[in-house]
Design a protein around this motif. Structure first.
Motif, PDB file in Angstrom:
ATOM      1  N   ALA A  29      13.692   7.245   5.332  1.00  0.00           N
ATOM      2  CA  ALA A  29      14.169   7.029   6.707  1.00  0.00           C
ATOM      3  C   ALA A  29      13.078   7.504   7.654  1.00  0.00           C
ATOM      4  N   PRO A  30      12.839   6.755   8.739  1.00  0.00           N
ATOM      5  CA  PRO A  30      13.544   5.539   9.133  1.00  0.00           C
ATOM      6  C   PRO A  30      13.119   4.353   8.270  1.00  0.00           C
ATOM      7  N   CYS A  31      13.991   3.364   8.174  1.00  0.00           N
ATOM      8  CA  CYS A  31      13.670   2.177   7.387  1.00  0.00           C
ATOM      9  C   CYS A  31      14.501   0.998   7.889  1.00  0.00           C
ATOM     10  N   LYS A  32      13.817  -0.040   8.304  1.00  0.00           N
ATOM     11  CA  LYS A  32      14.503  -1.265   8.707  1.00  0.00           C
ATOM     12  C   LYS A  32      15.017  -1.986   7.460  1.00  0.00           C
ATOM     13  N   PRO A  33      16.137  -2.695   7.567  1.00  0.00           N
ATOM     14  CA  PRO A  33      16.663  -3.412   6.391  1.00  0.00           C
ATOM     15  C   PRO A  33      15.627  -4.319   5.737  1.00  0.00           C
ATOM     16  N   THR A  93       5.577   2.711   8.310  1.00  0.00           N
ATOM     17  CA  THR A  93       6.127   1.434   7.846  1.00  0.00           C
ATOM     18  C   THR A  93       7.155   0.903   8.839  1.00  0.00           C
ATOM     19  N   PHE A  94       7.964   1.772   9.390  1.00  0.00           N
ATOM     20  CA  PHE A  94       8.985   1.376  10.371  1.00  0.00           C
ATOM     21  C   PHE A  94       8.335   0.720  11.589  1.00  0.00           C
ATOM     22  N   VAL A  95       7.194   1.255  12.017  1.00  0.00           N
ATOM     23  CA  VAL A  95       6.523   0.753  13.217  1.00  0.00           C
ATOM     24  C   VAL A  95       5.621  -0.439  12.909  1.00  0.00           C
ATOM     25  N   MET A  96       4.935  -0.414  11.772  1.00  0.00           N
ATOM     26  CA  MET A  96       3.874  -1.395  11.507  1.00  0.00           C
ATOM     27  C   MET A  96       4.205  -2.396  10.404  1.00  0.00           C
ATOM     28  N   GLY A  97       5.303  -2.196   9.677  1.00  0.00           N
ATOM     29  CA  GLY A  97       5.631  -3.103   8.587  1.00  0.00           C
ATOM     30  C   GLY A  97       4.583  -3.055   7.489  1.00  0.00           C
ATOM     31  N   GLU A  98       4.309  -4.203   6.869  1.00  0.00           N
ATOM     32  CA  GLU A  98       3.379  -4.253   5.747  1.00  0.00           C
ATOM     33  C   GLU A  98       1.960  -3.884   6.154  1.00  0.00           C
ATOM     34  N   GLY A 141       0.681  -1.610  -6.629  1.00  0.00           N
ATOM     35  CA  GLY A 141      -0.570  -2.337  -6.761  1.00  0.00           C
ATOM     36  C   GLY A 141      -1.800  -1.538  -6.412  1.00  0.00           C
ATOM     37  N   GLY A 142      -1.665  -0.216  -6.258  1.00  0.00           N
ATOM     38  CA  GLY A 142      -2.807   0.612  -5.928  1.00  0.00           C
ATOM     39  C   GLY A 142      -3.139   0.671  -4.455  1.00  0.00           C
ATOM     40  N   THR A 143      -2.287   0.070  -3.604  1.00  0.00           N
ATOM     41  CA  THR A 143      -2.527   0.163  -2.166  1.00  0.00           C
ATOM     42  C   THR A 143      -2.266   1.594  -1.707  1.00  0.00           C
ATOM     43  N   PRO A 144      -3.058   2.104  -0.778  1.00  0.00           N
ATOM     44  CA  PRO A 144      -2.840   3.479  -0.326  1.00  0.00           C
ATOM     45  C   PRO A 144      -1.490   3.623   0.359  1.00  0.00           C
ATOM     46  N   MET A 145      -0.878   4.779   0.191  1.00  0.00           N
ATOM     47  CA  MET A 145       0.348   5.038   0.944  1.00  0.00           C
ATOM     48  C   MET A 145       0.033   4.980   2.440  1.00  0.00           C
ATOM     49  N   PRO A 146       0.980   4.533   3.268  1.00  0.00           N
ATOM     50  CA  PRO A 146       0.683   4.272   4.678  1.00  0.00           C
ATOM     51  C   PRO A 146       0.008   5.418   5.414  1.00  0.00           C
ATOM     52  N   SER A 147       0.415   6.645   5.169  1.00  0.00           N
ATOM     53  CA  SER A 147      -0.147   7.773   5.919  1.00  0.00           C
ATOM     54  C   SER A 147      -1.637   7.933   5.675  1.00  0.00           C
ATOM     55  N   ARG A 148      -2.142   7.427   4.558  1.00  0.00           N
ATOM     56  CA  ARG A 148      -3.568   7.554   4.262  1.00  0.00           C
ATOM     57  C   ARG A 148      -4.432   6.698   5.197  1.00  0.00           C
ATOM     58  N   LEU A 149      -3.818   5.748   5.887  1.00  0.00           N
ATOM     59  CA  LEU A 149      -4.569   4.891   6.815  1.00  0.00           C
ATOM     60  C   LEU A 149      -4.632   5.481   8.221  1.00  0.00           C
ATOM     61  N   ALA A 150      -3.955   6.610   8.439  1.00  0.00           N
ATOM     62  CA  ALA A 150      -3.938   7.212   9.778  1.00  0.00           C
ATOM     63  C   ALA A 150      -5.304   7.775  10.122  1.00  0.00           C
ATOM     64  N   LEU A 208      10.211  -2.888   0.220  1.00  0.00           N
ATOM     65  CA  LEU A 208       8.836  -2.408   0.344  1.00  0.00           C
ATOM     66  C   LEU A 208       8.781  -0.893   0.163  1.00  0.00           C
ATOM     67  N   THR A 209       9.690  -0.181   0.810  1.00  0.00           N
ATOM     68  CA  THR A 209       9.748   1.274   0.707  1.00  0.00           C
ATOM     69  C   THR A 209      10.005   1.702  -0.731  1.00  0.00           C
ATOM     70  N   MET A 210      10.932   1.036  -1.404  1.00  0.00           N
ATOM     71  CA  MET A 210      11.231   1.398  -2.795  1.00  0.00           C
ATOM     72  C   MET A 210      10.055   1.080  -3.710  1.00  0.00           C
ATOM     73  N   ARG A 211       9.356  -0.011  -3.466  1.00  0.00           N
ATOM     74  CA  ARG A 211       8.207  -0.362  -4.308  1.00  0.00           C
ATOM     75  C   ARG A 211       7.091   0.663  -4.146  1.00  0.00           C
ATOM     76  N   HIS A 212       6.921   1.180  -2.933  1.00  0.00           N
ATOM     77  CA  HIS A 212       5.946   2.269  -2.747  1.00  0.00           C
ATOM     78  C   HIS A 212       6.314   3.461  -3.629  1.00  0.00           C
ATOM     79  N   LEU A 213       7.587   3.840  -3.628  1.00  0.00           N
ATOM     80  CA  LEU A 213       8.004   5.045  -4.343  1.00  0.00           C
ATOM     81  C   LEU A 213       7.859   4.917  -5.850  1.00  0.00           C
TER      82      LEU A 213
END
Length: 561
Positions: free
Chosen positions: A94-98, A157-162, A204-213, A103-108
């Motif tokens: 959370a937060p998480c748009k429907p 993810t909530f703000v920027m999506g994929e 798929g080895g993509t960085p978790m979103p916070s790593r792009l900050a 996407l959120t679960m696939r990250h985890l």
């Protein structure tokens, strides 16, 4: 009349003070009296000299998903934990748009080693915003007490999506994230959590979103948290977030920064102490940096269907990006790919999760009966006997068993002299159980029992009063949980009754009780005779004993500054 009296106990109050012998009384879920001889009660427990302490506060868990289907977050309460802090590393749901739920679960599934089938079958999505998530937990009720971080990757993810895993944020997007942090703090978040660690990758080895900050984003979000006048910034750090940089953030936000993960490495033996020295230098300047460490050796069970210990490597990305079994096998058989992995292992030795210590990597369980005799052997010995390079041997062997071979790697924190020095530092935060995550790799939810048994009783690194304090009163103060962590009149009756002579965590075992029948590792307590949460009895010497429909815990939403 009191609701409960525990009689004839050695009472460790959580402050680090020497124990006192006496009784403890409870009424209305609160401690009514401590010490001396107390009178009659509706229920009396004879401790017969056992130790009575506050319940363990586990400051680093990942139960954010599990708690939606399992309010008692098994197995933690049966291991002495009465309060769990969720949302560490910023890996919240959370937060998480429907539209972003899958996407959120696939990250985890990658970063937290969770079964996607279990998450899809289990997570109850009765929320979208962070305040709604806390509200849902309160409506459903919780077994232990829980406090929740506002999570960076979820917010991004909530703000920027994929695109959250692809690029830096614009000024407008940062402003939207700042608003999310402020909303979470106002709703009762314990703080803001993030990760810059290179090992933290999603699907798929993509960085978790916070790593792009970038720097602008991190500073803005941490400062937004600090505007409330309370809260903790929790970070699992990577190579780009130095201790001096984190000290700057602590100064700007005027809030503590908790830094994970301080592990000792045999292949880079000075690194942990260099980090700890820098943290303590910042503390000497009055800046609130806290190094978060573990009292357990970091070991992982794995198969080559999901070998988390290798997935921080750049060379491993083709394997993480493989689609299905056949593609994965093709990558594993590729000599050029193997050479790239070998080269990175050599070039980055001492800086990876796995550092080519093949003598600390074992065969746990073979898939084929004819290979049973190899169970328990090290990969170093097996490769030498076969006359092969260790990487080639382990991949070839795994492929011969259709990637079903179970291995275990003893990775970090296994030099007890060095680890003892880290634990003896009175300012380190002993936690890092990762309970609720890496469910097929390890189970350290019983870390507190291990600290009291192995490190206090067996090795004498801490006396028992100090060990209890490091698990209770110290984290309560760190997180601003004002009415827990200490046994005193008026405090919440979160209690743990144990035998100092035998207390320990039991051996791990594999069970298949997650949603969709997914597997996990779990463990039982040794020498733990009782656990109470807000006065409610939830575990005895046989393990969990509460009515699963009971909800004695509190969703903690108010914290001291």
């Amino acid at each position: 009349m009191l609701d409960l009296v525990i009689k004839d106990a050695q009472i460790f109050d959580g402050t680090g003070a020497a124990p006192v012998h006496g009784d403890l009384g409870v009424t209305g879920g609160r401690i009514a009296a401590v010490g001396g001889k107390l009178g009659a009660a509706r229920e009396t427990v004879k401790a017969d000299g056992l130790a009575l302490a506050p319940g363990i506060i586990d400051g680093h868990t990942h139960y954010d998903a599990q708690i939606t289907w399992d309010p008692f977050i098994d197995p933690s309460p049966a291991l002495g934990v009465t309060t769990a802090v969720l949302g560490n590393c910023g890996f919240t749901i959370a937060p998480c748009k429907p539209a972003d739920r899958d996407l959120t679960m696939r990250h985890l599934t990658h970063v937290e080693g969770m079964s996607l089938d279990a998450l899809r079958a289990g997570v109850r999505w009765g929320f979208e915003s962070f305040p709604q998530y806390l509200d849902m937990l309160e409506r459903q009720g919780v077994g232990p007490n829980v406090a929740c971080f506002s999570g960076h990757s979820a917010i991004r993810t909530f703000v920027m999506g994929e695109e959250a895993t692809e690029r830096t944020a614009t000024d407008d997007e940062i402003a939207a994230m700042v608003a999310q942090v402020r909303e979470a703090m106002a709703a009762g978040a314990v703080g803001f959590a993030s990760s810059t660690a290179e090992a933290h990758n999603g699907e798929g080895g993509t960085p978790m979103p916070s790593r792009l900050a970038d720097d602008r984003e991190l500073r803005a979000l941490v400062k937004a948290m600090g505007e409330s006048g309370r809260g903790i910034y929790m970070l699992t750090k990577g190579s780009k977030t130095s201790i001096p940089y984190l000290e700057e953030l602590a100064v700007e936000a005027r809030r503590p920064v908790v830094i994970a993960a301080l592990f000792h490495s045999n292949t880079n033996p000075t690194a942990a102490f260099t980090t700890l020295d820098l943290v303590n230098q910042a503390r000497s300047r009055g800046h609130q940096l806290v190094a978060q460490t573990s009292c357990c050796p970091l070991s992982m069970d794995f198969t080559f269907k999901s070998p988390y210990l290798f997935e921080s490597m750049a060379a491993w990305k083709p394997a993480m990006a493989a689609h299905g079994y056949d593609d994965l096998v093709k990558v594993y058989r590729d000599p050029a790919w193997r050479d790239a992995v070998r080269q990175e292992l050599a070039a980055s030795r001492g800086r990876l999760v796995f550092n080519s210590e093949w003598d600390k990597l074992f065969v746990v369980e073979t898939a084929k009966e004819q290979n049973r005799a190899l169970e328990g052997a090290t990969l170093a010995a097996l490769a030498t006997k076969a006359g092969k390079d260790p990487l080639d041997f382990i991949l070839d062997f795994a492929l011969s068993e259709n990637l079903d071979t179970m291995f275990v790697a003893q990775l970090l924190h296994n030099d007890e002299t060095a680890v003892g020095r880290i634990l003896a530092d009175p300012n380190t935060h002993i936690s890092l159980s990762d309970a609720g995550a890496h469910l097929t790799f390890f189970c350290d939810a019983g870390f507190g029992l291990h600290l009291m048994g192995h490190w206090s009783r067996d090795l004498g690194v801490l006396d028992l009063a100090q060990a209890v304090h490091r698990l209770t009163g110290q984290p309560a103060k760190l997180f601003g949980i004002a009415n827990r962590g200490v046994l005193a009149e008026g405090k919440a009756a979160d209690l743990m009754l144990f035998d100092p002579a035998t207390v320990a965590r039991g051996p791990k075992r594999r069970v298949h009780d997650l949603p969709a029948g997914a597997a996990r590792l779990t463990a039982s307590a040794v020498g733990l005779h009782g656990v109470w949460i807000n006065g409610a009895h939830v575990a005895d010497d046989k393990g969990f004993c509460a009515d699963p429909s009971s909800r004695p815990g509190e969703v903690i939403r108010r914290f001291a500054a």
